[in-house]
Design a protein around this motif. Structure first.
Motif, mmCIF file in Angstrom:
data_model
loop_
_atom_site.group_PDB
_atom_site.id
_atom_site.type_symbol
_atom_site.label_atom_id
_atom_site.label_comp_id
_atom_site.label_asym_id
_atom_site.label_seq_id
_atom_site.Cartn_x
_atom_site.Cartn_y
_atom_site.Cartn_z
ATOM 1 N N PRO A 152 -57.133 6.912 59.841
ATOM 2 C CA PRO A 152 -56.920 5.746 59.129
ATOM 3 C C PRO A 152 -58.622 4.651 59.554
ATOM 4 O O PRO A 152 -59.335 4.185 58.458
ATOM 5 C CB PRO A 152 -55.798 5.211 58.432
ATOM 6 N N ILE A 153 -57.892 4.838 60.678
ATOM 7 C CA ILE A 153 -58.740 3.235 61.750
ATOM 8 C C ILE A 153 -60.139 4.119 61.819
ATOM 9 O O ILE A 153 -61.025 3.118 61.548
ATOM 10 C CB ILE A 153 -58.029 2.962 63.472
ATOM 11 N N TYR A 173 -63.181 14.289 60.768
ATOM 12 C CA TYR A 173 -64.733 14.230 60.665
ATOM 13 C C TYR A 173 -65.289 14.815 61.157
ATOM 14 O O TYR A 173 -66.474 14.244 60.830
ATOM 15 C CB TYR A 173 -64.424 12.696 61.054
ATOM 16 N N SER A 232 -66.357 4.911 65.613
ATOM 17 C CA SER A 232 -65.012 5.916 66.050
ATOM 18 C C SER A 232 -65.136 6.443 66.497
ATOM 19 O O SER A 232 -64.011 6.761 67.592
ATOM 20 C CB SER A 232 -64.977 6.751 64.695
ATOM 21 N N GLY A 239 -61.701 6.030 59.796
ATOM 22 C CA GLY A 239 -62.596 6.131 58.264
ATOM 23 C C GLY A 239 -62.503 4.828 57.787
ATOM 24 O O GLY A 239 -64.111 4.548 57.609
ATOM 25 N N TRP A 240 -61.943 3.365 58.218
ATOM 26 C CA TRP A 240 -62.311 2.411 58.431
ATOM 27 C C TRP A 240 -63.596 1.458 58.463
ATOM 28 O O TRP A 240 -64.298 1.358 58.361
ATOM 29 C CB TRP A 240 -61.358 1.543 58.089
ATOM 30 N N LEU A 241 -63.797 2.658 60.460
ATOM 31 C CA LEU A 241 -65.361 1.964 61.273
ATOM 32 C C LEU A 241 -66.183 2.800 60.503
ATOM 33 O O LEU A 241 -67.379 2.228 60.510
ATOM 34 C CB LEU A 241 -64.784 2.601 62.375
ATOM 35 N N ASP A 298 -66.961 3.499 57.368
ATOM 36 C CA ASP A 298 -66.901 2.720 56.188
ATOM 37 C C ASP A 298 -67.209 1.231 56.190
ATOM 38 O O ASP A 298 -68.837 1.012 55.147
ATOM 39 C CB ASP A 298 -66.040 2.294 54.983
ATOM 40 N N THR A 299 -67.221 0.429 57.596
ATOM 41 C CA THR A 299 -67.470 -0.410 57.632
ATOM 42 C C THR A 299 -68.725 -0.623 58.030
ATOM 43 O O THR A 299 -70.101 -1.733 58.011
ATOM 44 C CB THR A 299 -66.735 -0.960 58.129
#
Length: 422
Positions: free
Chosen positions: A333-334, A209, A348, A336-338, A340-341
């Motif tokens: 992935p975790i 990222y 992150s 990326g989820w953070l 998006d959230t």
């Protein structure tokens, strides 16, 4: 990385040469078969499974052999060896792109398959050597009560047996396997394993990222790509220079502390990253994070060897790299989820930073506790030694504590007899 224990197992029970050569054959076969792929499932099996398992069989035995070949300049040797992956990635990226343009992706995979066959040559050059640790007596569990005398004699006879003999007997194979993996019960290794989990979780998302984050703060595409190039080149420099530094006489005893410092510095870099929102500020970040990332990657096998010893290094590295691979796959992935959230990269990067700082802090506290325990044991030993002073009278030496105890026992009946005579 997930198959690193398999490479360690093969190298322990056959040889590092066979493990690396077998891995080279599998990786080459996977690349060559991928050039004839007609579906995505075919590529999953050939390029994903075969090539991945092949590289895994090569990696941990090759790293373990460096620890067996070098002792005085071990950290520098590991630094040069670990920098090979970074140098190869840096050089092969444009070469592969050129091959694709000239011969299409099928031709590029076919050429890479032939190139990877050189791993077999490299494996053949890994000459096995015998270490003193490999010829030590059988482990301490031989002295435990639940092992019969006949089993002790059998294990003493076959603990340093040839790999072919061990393969014929399942019972002896289990005993040899226990001897190889008895480090799993060591408290120091358990602490190291837990710290590796947190360290691997923290370092992975940044490579994924960093470019998207740079683009989100207004950095151009070329500058964002340049940040990754800086990070990769400085990572290679960190591999070599930090290995050289920790081999100096003044730092050789403190390589464990240097490892903690490098992991902690990477964690601090991740914590400060959300504040850096321009290209001139992100360039020093790439320098700092890349250097200390290469530094602690170099010291992972060195610290592992200091904990478990050279004889168990291959098995221990297989476990360490397996533990490193699990959060390395899960954390992006975790993260990326953070993103998006929360709508930003701050959560992150902060989670990654605290994860790496916790990894460093955990090892630091474990080291402090170990020193306190050693100091306590030394104080107890000194108190015991003062009670066992030697008193010399002429040519006869007496142990004060033991002699006085003996005299006290003799004086009591003598006084009793004298009192009765009165």
């Amino acid at each position: 990385m997930l198959c690193a224990p398999l490479g360690s197992f093969i190298s322990n029970h056959v040889s590092c040469q066979v493990g690396i050569m077998l891995g080279g054959l599998l990786a080459s076969a996977g690349l060559i078969l991928s050039s004839f792929a007609t579906s995505l499932g075919h590529l999953y099996f050939s390029l994903g499974v075969l090539t991945g398992v092949g590289f895994a069989l090569c990696y941990s035995p090759a790293i373990a052999m460096v620890g067996k070949y070098f002792n005085k300049r071990k950290a520098l040797a590991y630094g040069i060896a670990m920098s090979g992956s970074g140098i190869g990635t840096f050089i092969l990226a444009p070469v592969v792109q050129l091959l694709i343009e000239q011969f299409s992706w099928r031709g590029a995979l076919l050429i890479l398959g032939g190139f990877v066959l050189n791993l077999c040559v490299c494996g053949a050059l890994m000459r096995p050597i015998a270490l003193q640790e490999d010829h030590k007596n059988p482990p301490e569990f031989l002295e435990q009560e639940y092992v019969s005398e006949a089993q002790k004699q059998d294990l003493k006879q076959f603990s340093i047996c040839s790999p072919l003999i061990r393969a014929w007997s399942h019972e002896r194979l289990c005993r040899c396997s226990w001897q190889e993996y008895n480090f799993l019960l060591m408290p120091n290794f358990l602490v190291l394993a837990v710290s590796v989990l947190f360290m691997a979780y923290g370092c992975s998302p940044l490579f994924v990222y960093l470019v998207p984050y740079a683009l989100s703060v207004g950095v151009s595409h070329q500058q964002a790509a340049f940040l990754m190039s800086i990070l990769g080149v400085i990572d290679i420099i960190g591999n070599i220079t930090f290995g050289w530094l920790t081999d100096r006489r003044c730092l050789k005893k403190y390589r464990h502390v240097c490892y903690l410092f490098a992991v902690g510095m990477d964690g601090l870099c991740c914590l400060f990253l959300p504040v850096l929102q321009s290209f001139p500020l992100l360039v020093p970040f790439s320098f700092t994070f890349g250097y200390f990332d290469g530094a602690y990657v170099t010291l992972i096998p060195v610290v592992t060897a200091d904990v478990v010893g050279t004889a168990s290094l291959s098995s221990a590295l297989g476990v360490v790299y397996f533990l490193h691979a699990v959060p390395y796959l899960v954390s992006p992935p975790i993260a990326g989820w953070l993103v998006d959230t929360t709508g930003s990269y701050t959560a992150s990067f902060i989670l990654c930073g605290f994860s790496m700082i916790f990894s460093s802090t955990l090892l630091c506290f474990a080291r402090i506790a170990k020193k306190i325990k050693k100091t306590h044991l030394r104080s107890l030993t000194r108190n015991t030694d003062t009670k066992q002073q030697i008193w010399t009278n002429g040519a006869i030496a007496y142990s004060v504590s033991g002699e006085l105890d003996h005299q006290d026992v003799e004086i009591l009946p003598t006084e009793a007899n004298s009192y009765s005579n009165r």
